[in-house]
Enzyme design. Structure first.
Site, PDB file in Angstrom:
ATOM      1  CB  SER A 121      -0.961  -0.040   1.196  1.00  0.00           C
ATOM      2  OG  SER A 121      -1.995   0.899   1.029  1.00  0.00           O
ATOM      3  CE  LYS A 173     -19.109  19.227   8.794  1.00  0.00           C
ATOM      4  NZ  LYS A 173     -17.772  19.503   8.221  1.00  0.00           N
TER       5      LYS A 173
END
Length: 303
Positions: A121, A173
């Site tokens: 990764s 949000k």
């Protein structure tokens, strides 16, 4: 007479106090000069060497490390850099920081990567910034992709009789939130973010390995590979470790194999203590003395 005696005693006390502050000011000046020039004078006392950059554990955005790498680019005694990686990955931002810093470093000196136990990764993202990548046959690498995880604890809260409320400025949000499931719009928005970061990662691999995208994309599905599999896929250049990396630097870049290797330290403990002491002392002098009386009384002559 008593008044004159008191004035004389006060004057002597003030002279002793000023002498102490004068000595402190001189020491501060010397410490400041030393702190200012410590980075600039280091190359004068350095022999030629190879820098080993250990990248271990979880990779995060480290400002001090980025600054150390930029300073390394100006160190004429550092003839090459070996990035020694043993990391399962980390944040995309941390991998990007290291990747970009190593690309800048490559403009002035050779950079090679040596994969140890794991370089996956963000660890692999770091490696592709190097000119050449070495891996052990059993190294775990690859895992080209981006992951964002959350969890939904709303059912557990409901069983406990707990109800949550959220007041937000917009419908996305509070996406994601462990207090309720993802909405369809929230899932789509987050998938867009993950996909964009994935494309950035893919572009780094394509550019770093000089491979066509159609060859890299099938490998960039999050899978891990052994070092031997990565070599066959073109994700690494050779099987080996630091010894093989040093041999390659000698053969291809003219960096002698007998040069000593030094681990990169973003800041030595002595440097950090010196700078902290300097900052603290300056604050004391400025706030407690000069800030009240000004600089002139410090050197005023009393007879």
């Amino acid at each position: 007479m008593a008044l004159e005696t008191d004035l004389l005693i006060d004057r002597r006390r003030l002279k002793r106090r000023l002498a102490l502050w004068r000595a402190g000011a001189v020491l501060l000046l010397l410490a400041g000069i030393l702190a200012f020039f410590i980075d600039r004078t280091r190359p004068l006392f350095n022999r030629d060497h190879v820098v080993r950059l250990p990248i271990e554990g979880i990779i995060t955005d480290d400002r001090r490390l980025a600054e150390a790498l930029d300073r390394l680019g100006k160190d004429s005694a550092a003839k090459a850099v070996i990035v020694s990686i043993d990391s399962p990955g980390g944040s995309v931002g941390g991998g990007e920081m290291l990747h970009d810093a190593l690309l800048r470093l490559r403009e002035t000196r050779p950079v090679v990567a040596v994969m140890r136990g794991t370089a996956a990764s963000a660890g692999y993202m770091t490696a592709v910034a190097a000119e050449r990548i070495f891996a052990r046959e059993s190294t775990i690498t690859g895992s080209i992709g981006v992951l964002l995880q959350t969890f939904d604890g709303s059912e557990l809260l409901a069983r406990l009789g707990v109800r949550t409320e959220a007041i937000t400025s917009g419908p996305l949000k509070d996406q994601p939130s462990p207090l309720h499931p993802l909405s369809s719009d929230g899932r789509a928005a987050l998938q867009g973010v993950v996909s964009d970061m994935y494309e950035q990662f893919l572009a780094m691999v394509v550019a770093g390995r000089k491979l066509p995208e159609e060859r890299v994309r099938p490998l960039a599905d999050g899978r891990v590979l052994s070092g031997r599999q990565a070599l066959a896929a073109g994700l690494v250049d050779a099987i080996g470790g630091e010894r093989e990396a040093r041999a390659w630097l000698a053969a291809e870049k003219g960096v002698p194999e007998n040069l000593p290797a030094r681990d990169l330290q973003p800041r030595s403990t002595a440097e950090r203590l010196l700078r902290a002491a300097w900052s603290g002392a300056v604050k004391i002098v400025v706030s407690e003395w000069l800030g009240v009386d000004g600089p002139a009384p410090l050197w005023q002559v009393f007879r």
